[in-house]
Design a protein around this motif. Structure first.
Motif: not given
Length: 223
Positions: A208-214
């Protein structure tokens, strides 16, 4: 000969002192953030909704040429978003609204054009950021009770503390006075680390991967 050499060294130092200039300021950055997800199809992780937040901090531009600067500073920013996933143990889809706070240090190069109008320049910024998570909430709460296991955990422990990202930005600076400038810009920050510290460790979900974007609107004032 010695006098000529000393004069040359003094001239070089003087030129360096003149050309090396530091500009310091403050900025406020309303932002829209989301979490990029990836997982095996059995878990079906998806980004459901973006999160609106606001950040800000200190701008430090160290000029090493007339139109070139090393851009850094210290920023406090909110990140996160709403995700959903399929929980095989419950045969149901679960949603989580994740809110995170980060301290981050930009490490970038800023390129400025010559004046495109009176006292007005465009700038372009490219580089990275070093980030540290300092707080977190899930579904608006500092603690989270998993609906499947009923175990309670601190929301801030669901993500790893360090993160790093790539930053690209552009905008315009307008000089108001001898040393006062206002800026308006747009920036995109793309997280590089998988920040998940819960699903694999606590639930046994693999890969499982969670990565930030802004995406942020940068409003600033330099003194």
């Amino acid at each position: 000969m010695k006098k000529a050499l000393l004069a040359l060294v003094f001239s070089a130092a003087t030129i360096g002192a003149v050309s090396a200039q530091v500009e310091i300021g403050l900025k406020v950055s309303p932002s829209v953030t989301h979490l990029r997800t990836d997982s095996p199809s059995a878990y079906g992780f998806e980004n459901q909704q973006s999160k609106v937040g606001i950040g800000g901090g200190i701008i430090v531009d160290y000029f090493f040429g007339q139109n070139y600067a090393f851009g850094t500073g210290l920023e406090l920013t909110g990140k996160g978003g709403t995700i959903s996933y399929f929980d095989p143990a419950r045969n149901a889809r679960i949603e989580q609204k994740i809110g995170l706070q980060y301290l981050q240090v930009p490490l970038t190069v800023k390129l400025f054009t010559n004046d495109i109008a009176t006292d007005t320049k465009l700038y372009f910024q490219l580089g990275g950021t070093l980030n540290a998570a300092i707080a977190g909430r899930i579904n608006g709460e500092k603690r989270y009770v998993d609906p499947t296991t009923t175990q309670e955990t601190k929301a801030a422990k669901h993500v790893i503390i360090p993160d790093a990202g790539l930053r690209g930005a552009f905008g315009v600076e307008y000089q108001l006075g001898q040393s006062t400038k206002v800026l308006l810009g747009l920036s995109y920050n793309r997280g590089l680390f998988n920040i998940d510290n819960y699903f694999e460790d606590e639930r046994g979900f693999k890969d499982v991967e969670l990565k930030n974007s802004e995406f942020a609107l940068d409003l600033g004032l330099k003194f």
